[in-house]
Design a protein around this motif. Structure first.
Motif, PDB file in Angstrom:
ATOM      1  N   ALA A 174       8.318  -7.175  -0.246  1.00 22.18           N
ATOM      2  CA  ALA A 174       9.374  -6.742   0.904  1.00 22.18           C
ATOM      3  C   ALA A 174      10.455  -7.601  -0.160  1.00 22.18           C
ATOM      4  O   ALA A 174      11.399  -8.616   0.348  1.00 22.18           O
ATOM      5  CB  ALA A 174       9.465  -7.358   1.811  1.00 22.18           C
ATOM      6  N   LEU A 177      14.155  -8.296   0.340  1.00 17.23           N
ATOM      7  CA  LEU A 177      13.916  -9.447   1.965  1.00 17.23           C
ATOM      8  C   LEU A 177      13.988 -11.134   1.695  1.00 17.23           C
ATOM      9  O   LEU A 177      14.098 -12.056   1.961  1.00 17.23           O
ATOM     10  CB  LEU A 177      13.397  -8.735   2.886  1.00 17.23           C
ATOM     11  N   SER A 200      12.500  -4.240  11.811  1.00 16.72           N
ATOM     12  CA  SER A 200      12.518  -4.135  10.011  1.00 16.72           C
ATOM     13  C   SER A 200      12.123  -2.650   9.761  1.00 16.72           C
ATOM     14  O   SER A 200      11.773  -2.046  10.269  1.00 16.72           O
ATOM     15  CB  SER A 200      12.507  -4.980   8.827  1.00 16.72           C
ATOM     16  N   GLU A 201      13.308  -1.852   8.601  1.00 16.27           N
ATOM     17  CA  GLU A 201      13.002  -1.389   8.133  1.00 16.27           C
ATOM     18  C   GLU A 201      13.017  -1.233   6.840  1.00 16.27           C
ATOM     19  O   GLU A 201      13.937  -1.879   5.887  1.00 16.27           O
ATOM     20  CB  GLU A 201      14.399   0.632   8.607  1.00 16.27           C
ATOM     21  N   HIS A 202      11.866  -1.099   5.884  1.00 20.36           N
ATOM     22  CA  HIS A 202      12.004  -1.169   4.613  1.00 20.36           C
ATOM     23  C   HIS A 202      11.785   0.749   3.325  1.00 20.36           C
ATOM     24  O   HIS A 202      10.779   1.453   3.875  1.00 20.36           O
ATOM     25  CB  HIS A 202      10.138  -1.516   4.393  1.00 20.36           C
ATOM     26  N   VAL A 212       9.320  -1.872  -2.528  1.00 20.16           N
ATOM     27  CA  VAL A 212      10.806  -1.954  -1.904  1.00 20.16           C
ATOM     28  C   VAL A 212      12.059  -2.520  -2.252  1.00 20.16           C
ATOM     29  O   VAL A 212      11.658  -2.875  -3.434  1.00 20.16           O
ATOM     30  CB  VAL A 212      10.322  -2.240   0.086  1.00 20.16           C
ATOM     31  N   THR A 215      15.974  -2.844   2.218  1.00 18.76           N
ATOM     32  CA  THR A 215      15.395  -3.737   3.507  1.00 18.76           C
ATOM     33  C   THR A 215      16.626  -3.855   4.682  1.00 18.76           C
ATOM     34  O   THR A 215      17.577  -4.836   4.257  1.00 18.76           O
ATOM     35  CB  THR A 215      14.969  -5.215   3.858  1.00 18.76           C
ATOM     36  N   THR A 217      17.009  -5.245   8.790  1.00 17.56           N
ATOM     37  CA  THR A 217      16.767  -6.249   9.391  1.00 17.56           C
ATOM     38  C   THR A 217      17.111  -6.709  10.724  1.00 17.56           C
ATOM     39  O   THR A 217      18.434  -7.065  10.365  1.00 17.56           O
ATOM     40  CB  THR A 217      15.877  -7.142   8.413  1.00 17.56           C
ATOM     41  N   ILE A 313       7.714  -7.896   7.521  1.00 21.01           N
ATOM     42  CA  ILE A 313       7.281  -6.669   7.067  1.00 21.01           C
ATOM     43  C   ILE A 313       5.973  -5.744   8.060  1.00 21.01           C
ATOM     44  O   ILE A 313       5.738  -4.391   7.686  1.00 21.01           O
ATOM     45  CB  ILE A 313       6.304  -7.489   6.007  1.00 21.01           C
ATOM     46  N   ALA A 316       7.996  -3.280   9.682  1.00 18.93           N
ATOM     47  CA  ALA A 316       8.228  -2.220   9.132  1.00 18.93           C
ATOM     48  C   ALA A 316       7.028  -0.686   8.841  1.00 18.93           C
ATOM     49  O   ALA A 316       7.192  -0.231   8.265  1.00 18.93           O
ATOM     50  CB  ALA A 316       8.728  -2.320   7.444  1.00 18.93           C
TER      51      ALA A 316
END
Length: 329
Positions: A174, A177, A200-202, A212, A215, A217, A313, A316
Motif C-alpha cells: 500500500a 499509505l 480503508s479502500e485501496h 496500489v 488509498t 483511510t 491493508i 481494504a
C-alpha cells in the motif's frame, strides 16, 4: 565546546541525501561514519559531509559510534535494525519502522532486552505547524474535537523505473499509505491518542505497477474520527484540517496555519516558525543519546503506526471491513 553524539549512517541515496544535509544543521549529532554499496553515493556524501567510509555494514557497527541512522527502504529496516541491536548500537530508523507488526514487535523486544534505544524518525509531528496544532488541541482551543481530515500526495510513481522497490506490494505494501499517509497517521495520533479501529479502500487507478496508487483511510479514536487520503499519482500537495466545537484549524503545504474561532467571520493566521521537522527530529535523538531524555517516537509508539497501516491493508482486502487495532496487534 558542545559535545555531540557520534553516529553512523546507512541509506545515502534519495531521501538519504536530504537527511544527510540536515545533519549539517544539527546541534546534537555528528556524522562520523557511513556505508553504502553504491560508490557514487559514497563519493557524493564525502563531498558534502566528509567522514569515514566503511567497507561493510559490519565495519560501520564496529566503529566507536553512539548510534546508527538507518534511512534505507522499509523492507530492509528489520534486518539492519536487528544487526545494530546485536552490535549493541542505538538506532534512529526512518518511518515506518517496519512493514509488519510482527517484525516491529520483534525489534521492540530485542532493543528493550538489550537496554538499547529504538527510535523512529516520524519527523512530521516535529514540524512547527503540527506542534502548534497539538498545543491548541491540548489547551482546549478547539473545544471538543469532532474530526480531523488529512490529505497528502505526489506523482512520483508515474516515473518509477521498472526495478523501483516501491512498485512491489510485497516490498512496499500500500505504497501511498505507508510512504505518505503514515506521516499524518503518526501526527494525528499525537493529537488524539491511540487508534481503536481502521477502515480503508485501496485502488490502482493508473495501473503503472502491481501496487496500489490511491488509498483512503478512516481511523477511529476514543472521541473522534480522522480521514487520511494518500495518493501516488496526483501532484504534490498536503493538507490537514482539525474540526472542533470551538473552532477550525487549517494548514496546507506552502501556506500558513490558520484558525477560525466560534463566532468569528474569517480565518486568522497563527504565527509559527519555519521548518519541516527534520532537523528537530534528528536533534531530539541526539539529545536523547546525550542526556537520556525520552524520545517522542520510540519503537512502542511507532508500532501503533505500523499497526494502523496493517489494519488498513487488511480492511481494504476485506471490502472495507472495520478492523479493530487489536486484531493486528
Amino acid at each position: 565546546m558542545h559535545r555531540k553524539a557520534k553516529i553512523g549512517m546507512i541509506g545515502l541515496r534519495g531521501w538519504g541525501n536530504v537527511v544527510r544535509k540536515a545533519l549539517l544543521q544539527c546541534q546534537n549529532l555528528e556524522l562520523v561514519a557511513i556505508w553504502s554499496r553504491d560508490p557514487e553515493s559514497i563519493a557524493r556524501a564525502q563531498r558534502e559531509l566528509p567522514c569515514k567510509a566503511c567497507e561493510t555494514y559490519e565495519a560501520l557497527l564496529a566503529e566507536p559510534i553512539d548510534a546508527v541512522l538507518i534511512v534505507n527502504p522499509n523492507y530492509l529496516h528489520f534486518e539492519y535494525c536487528m544487526s545494530a541491536a546485536r552490535a549493541n548500537k542505538h538506532v534512529l530508523v526512518e518511518k515506518p519502522m517496519t512493514n509488519t507488526v510482527a517484525e516491529g514487535k520483534q525489534l521492540v523486544d530485542e532493543f528493550k532486552k538489550r537496554g538499547l534505544l529504538l527510535c523512529v524518525k516520524h519527523m512530521h509531528r516535529f514540524s512547527p505547524p503540527m506542534r502548534k496544532l497539538r498545543e491548541m488541541v491540548e489547551n482546549g482551543t478547539f473545544g471538543k474535537i469532532l474530526s480531523v481530515e488529512t490529505y497528502t500526495s505526489h506523482s512520483s510513481s508515474k516515473n518509477f523505473p521498472p526495478d523501483r522497490w516501491k512498485r512491489d506490494p510485497k516490498l512496499c505494501p500500500a505504497a501511498p499509505l505507508t510512504q505518505l499517509g503514515v506521516h499524518y497517521i503518526d501526527t494525528v495520533m499525537s493529537f488524539l491518542g491511540k487508534p481503536e479501529w481502521v477502515q480503508s479502500e485501496h485502488r490502482n487507478i493508473l495501473k503503472l505497477s502491481e501496487n496500489v496508487d490511491c488509498t483512503v483511510t478512516m481511523i477511529g479514536y476514543e472521541k473522534a474520527v480522522a480521514t487520511f487520503h494518500a495518493h501516488y499519482v496526483v501532484p504534490a500537495y498536503s493538507r490537514i484540517a482539525v474540526y472542533g466545537t470551538e473552532g477550525i484549524g487549517l494548514f496546507e503545504e506552502g501556506g500558513q496555519l490558520r484558525f477560525k474561532k466560534e463566532g468569528g467571520k474569517d480565518f486568522e493566521i497563527v504565527p509559527v516558525p519555519p521548518g519541516d521537522g527534520l532537523v528537530a527530529a534528528l536533534d531530539e535523538f541526539g539529545e536523547t543519546l546525550l542526556t537520556g531524555k525520552p524520545y517522542e517516537t520510540p519503537g512502542e509508539v511507532a508500532l501503533l503506526v505500523v499497526a494502523a497501516a496493517e489494519a488498513a491493508i487488511k480492511s481494504a482486502a476485506e471490502n472495507g471491513r472495520r478492523v479493530s487495532l487489536s486484531e493486528v496487534m
